[in-house]
Design an enzyme around this catalytic site. Structure first.
Site, PDB file in Angstrom:
ATOM      1  N   SER A   8       0.842  -1.372  -0.025  1.00 21.69           N
ATOM      2  CA  SER A   8       0.115  -0.202  -0.130  1.00 21.69           C
ATOM      3  C   SER A   8       0.718   1.323  -0.190  1.00 21.69           C
ATOM      4  CB  SER A   8      -0.923  -0.140   1.085  1.00 21.69           C
ATOM      5  OG  SER A   8      -2.003   0.981   0.985  1.00 21.69           O
ATOM      6  N   ASP A  45      -9.441  -4.888  -5.561  1.00 17.00           N
ATOM      7  CA  ASP A  45      -8.701  -3.706  -4.967  1.00 17.00           C
ATOM      8  C   ASP A  45      -8.942  -2.372  -5.910  1.00 17.00           C
ATOM      9  OD1 ASP A  45      -7.432  -1.782  -3.761  1.00 17.00           O
ATOM     10  OD2 ASP A  45      -5.402  -2.746  -3.786  1.00 17.00           O
ATOM     11  N   HIS A  47      -7.851  -5.406  -0.816  1.00 12.30           N
ATOM     12  CA  HIS A  47      -6.547  -4.651  -0.644  1.00 12.30           C
ATOM     13  C   HIS A  47      -6.126  -5.466   0.857  1.00 12.30           C
ATOM     14  CE1 HIS A  47      -3.819  -1.248  -0.737  1.00 12.30           C
ATOM     15  NE2 HIS A  47      -4.150  -1.081   0.320  1.00 12.30           N
TER      16      HIS A  47
END
Length: 321
Positions: A165, A260, A292
């Site tokens: 991320s 995601d 995610h």
């Protein structure tokens, strides 16, 4: 009345795990738990904490596999944790679990960087801390002092960066800095970007159908980096960076998840990197049906295990680019 005003939420990122009050207080709703370093009973991986810069508090958690041999040097992974630049740490149980498993599977030394977090320390501070940590790691290849685990067990010709991320964003930008500035005594072989937090002013792919998610992503970027040039800042939209082809490694693995919203940015990164003149090899691994950072929440599911194995292979495959 003053007390009520102080309790007013001025920046609400509850969905991302934090909010900020008018008096400046930051309330982190998740990612605050920490665990001590240890010897993992299942893998035999050992971990310990080190302070890199006492003045700033920059630190890291180091991992070594079971019974390392000083005569057989190991690859090194420098890892940058996720959490929107605002939550989580290198000492959280989530990352302790993941990096224990990865150090064992890849038979690699890991340095998990604990950079200072926004909003108390807005970007570019987390980038600067991360670069300071990278330089600290590299210094072990050329100086007599430093940490014994890095001095005794690391092959500095087999160094990798990774992050998930926002940590994937950091890993990319650290790879760019290596390409532009170089690092004496250390060779960056590859970079693994896991569900990287990239964006851009104009929506692409699934972003077009997720206005709320796109707005939240944009809002977060300007919140963590108030002095940014905007949503097409090369630090956030790397494909617009005129120095994109200067990426300082010769292979990249981008891991994306089908559900995601950031998935299309990962694929776009691959496509544009291949066109940039960079000259390396970039691959994408997509986890079907997953969202995610699913691998952090469900590390034993089939797709998480497959991704762990793919990353370990990436760090050890023969005929490295």
């Amino acid at each position: 009345m003053a007390s009520n005003a102080a309790e007013e939420v001025v920046s609400d990122f509850t969905l991302l795990g934090f909010r900020v009050y008018r008096d400046g207080r930051v309330e982190r709703l998740m990612g605050t738990d920490i665990v001590p370093p240890s010897t993992n009973p299942e893998t035999g991986v050992q971990s310990k904490d080190v302070v890199i810069d006492p003045e700033t508090g920059l630190s890291a958690r180091l991992y070594i596999p079971k019974t390392p041999n000083p005569d057989h040097k190991l690859p090194l992974l420098v890892y940058f944790h996720g959490g929107g630049f605002c939550i989580e740490s290198a000492f959280s149980p989530t990352y302790q679990t993941y990096l224990n498993s990865l150090a064992a599977k890849a038979n690699a030394v890991v340095v998990s960087v604990d950079f200072r977090r926004a909003p108390e320390h807005p970007l570019p501070i987390p980038y600067d801390d991360s670069w300071a940590a990278v330089k600290w790691v590299a210094s072990h290849s050329t100086t007599s002092g430093g940490d014994v685990w890095l001095k005794d067990y690391v092959d500095f010709d087999r160094v990798f960066f990774s992050g998930d991320s926002s940590g994937g964003n950091i890993a990319h930008n650290m790879s760019i800095r290596v390409g532009l500035e170089g690092l004496d005594g250390m060779k960056l072989v590859g970079t693994v970007l896991v569900h990287p937090y990239f964006g851009g002013k104009d929506p692409i792919g699934a972003e077009c159908n997720n206005i709320f998610g796109k707005e939240l992503s944009h809002k977060l970027w300007l919140f963590v980096y108030p002095s940014s040039s905007g949503h097409d800042d090369p630090l956030f939209n790397p494909v617009l960076d005129p120095k994109f082809s200067s990426l300082g490694c010769k292979k990249v693995l981008v891991c994306v998840a089908e559900q995601d919203m950031l998935k299309d940015r990962g694929w776009y990164y691959k496509e544009e990197l291949e066109k940039s003149g960079w000259g390396g090899v970039v691959e994408v691994m997509e986890a079907v049906g997953e969202n995610h950072v699913f691998h952090l929440f469900n590390p034993t599911c089939d797709q998480a295990v497959a991704m762990l194995e793919r990353v370990a292979y990436f760090m050890n495959e023969e005929g490295k680019a």
